[in-house]
Design an enzyme around this catalytic site. Structure first.
Site, PDB file in Angstrom:
ATOM      1  CB  SER A  94      -0.996  -3.360   2.058  1.00 21.10           C
ATOM      2  OG  SER A  94      -1.138  -2.161   0.961  1.00 21.10           O
ATOM      3  CE1 TYR A 109       4.191  -1.006   3.541  1.00 25.66           C
ATOM      4  CE2 TYR A 109       2.510  -0.997   1.543  1.00 25.66           C
ATOM      5  CZ  TYR A 109       2.640  -0.948   2.933  1.00 25.66           C
ATOM      6  OH  TYR A 109       1.661  -0.806   3.695  1.00 25.66           O
TER       7      TYR A 109
END
Length: 270
Positions: free
Chosen positions: A142, A156
């Site tokens: 990401s 995350y």
């Protein structure tokens, strides 16, 4: 040498980027092994791809939060004599709220899905790729792994940063053997991800230029791993954000991340 019909294993294939990978790779002439927790969704996708592309799709549902899941998945493929040429580590999700506001088993499951499972799958499948002289490993990371982490969803960004560094090392270790590894680092992507994490209302307030479709992310990701790019960020806006924040002093970048993070992250206790 590229196999006549490569076999691709895609985790988290029931929706979003994972399902888009399945569709694109099937269209390229790949046979597939697709896995996720939602068996019905996988079966529907398998039927769609078999009809559209006459591809062989093996459905092997599993929950990667189970410590035995990866070994069981690989054993099931071995029993079917399935040799994986492309590994797409896509399964993932977010845990909303402050780190200390969630029970440890919640975090432990998350770490198994986001860190342990993709690492173990690469470890188990890489030797066969090296022996055959061909393989592709895409770790769906990401943009969050490149920029300062905001509050909320605490693990995350950290997990995505790990996948980026892991992919870089794999790329350097294996490119001479015909095996390419790449971290695909999308920013905001239209999918069910934000519905699952309960942040859809916040996400819908972001401007449209911040978003990419799963199809565009996947097309660019496939091209990147074929080129041998160890890390790839799809979208000019996302690449600009990464560069701009890296050029800022750390304190300023963190302050900006903290302010912007409240727009799309749930930072409250749960």
């Amino acid at each position: 040498m590229t196999p006549a019909r490569p076999l691709s294993l895609i985790t988290g294939a029931s929706s979003g980027i994972g399902a888009a990978f399945a569709r694109h790779l099937a269209a390229r002439g790949h046979d597939l092994v697709i896995t996720a927790r939602r068996t019905e969704r996988l079966q529907e996708l398998a039927t769609e791809l078999q009809v559209a592309h006459s591809t062989t799709v093996t459905v092997l549902p599993c929950d990667l939060a189970d410590p035995a899941a990866v070994a069981g998945l690989c054993h099931a493929m071995e029993q079917r004599a399935l040799q994986v040429d492309w590994l797409v580590n896509n399964a993932g999700y977010g845990v909303p709220g402050r780190f200390d506001a969630n029970d440890w088993p919640v975090h432990a499951d998350f770490l198994r899905v986001l860190l342990t499972a993709p690492t173990e799958l690469a470890w188990r499948l890489l030797p066969g790729m090296r022996q055959r002289g061909y393989g592709r490993i895409i770790n769906v990371a990401s943009l969050a792994g490149h920029v300062p982490a905001p509050a909320g969803h605490t693990l995350y960004a950290a997990s995505k940063a790990y996948l980026i560094k892991f992919s870089q090392a794999l790329a350097l270790e294996n490119s001479a053997c015909g095996v390419h590894a790449s971290a695909l680092c999308p920013g905001f992507t239209w999918s069910e991800f934000h519905d699952v994490t309960g942040t859809r209302a916040k996400m819908d307030k972001l401007p449209g230029y911040m978003w990419l479709t799963a199809d565009k992310v996947v097309r660019q990701g496939i091209a990147a791993v074929e080129r041998g790019d160890a890390v790839y960020i799809p979208g000019r806006v996302n690449r600009f954000i990464k560069t701009a924040l890296q050029l800022m002093p750390d304190r300023l970048a963190l302050r900006l991340s903290a302010r912007q993070g409240t727009r799309y992250r749930d930072t409250e206790a749960h």
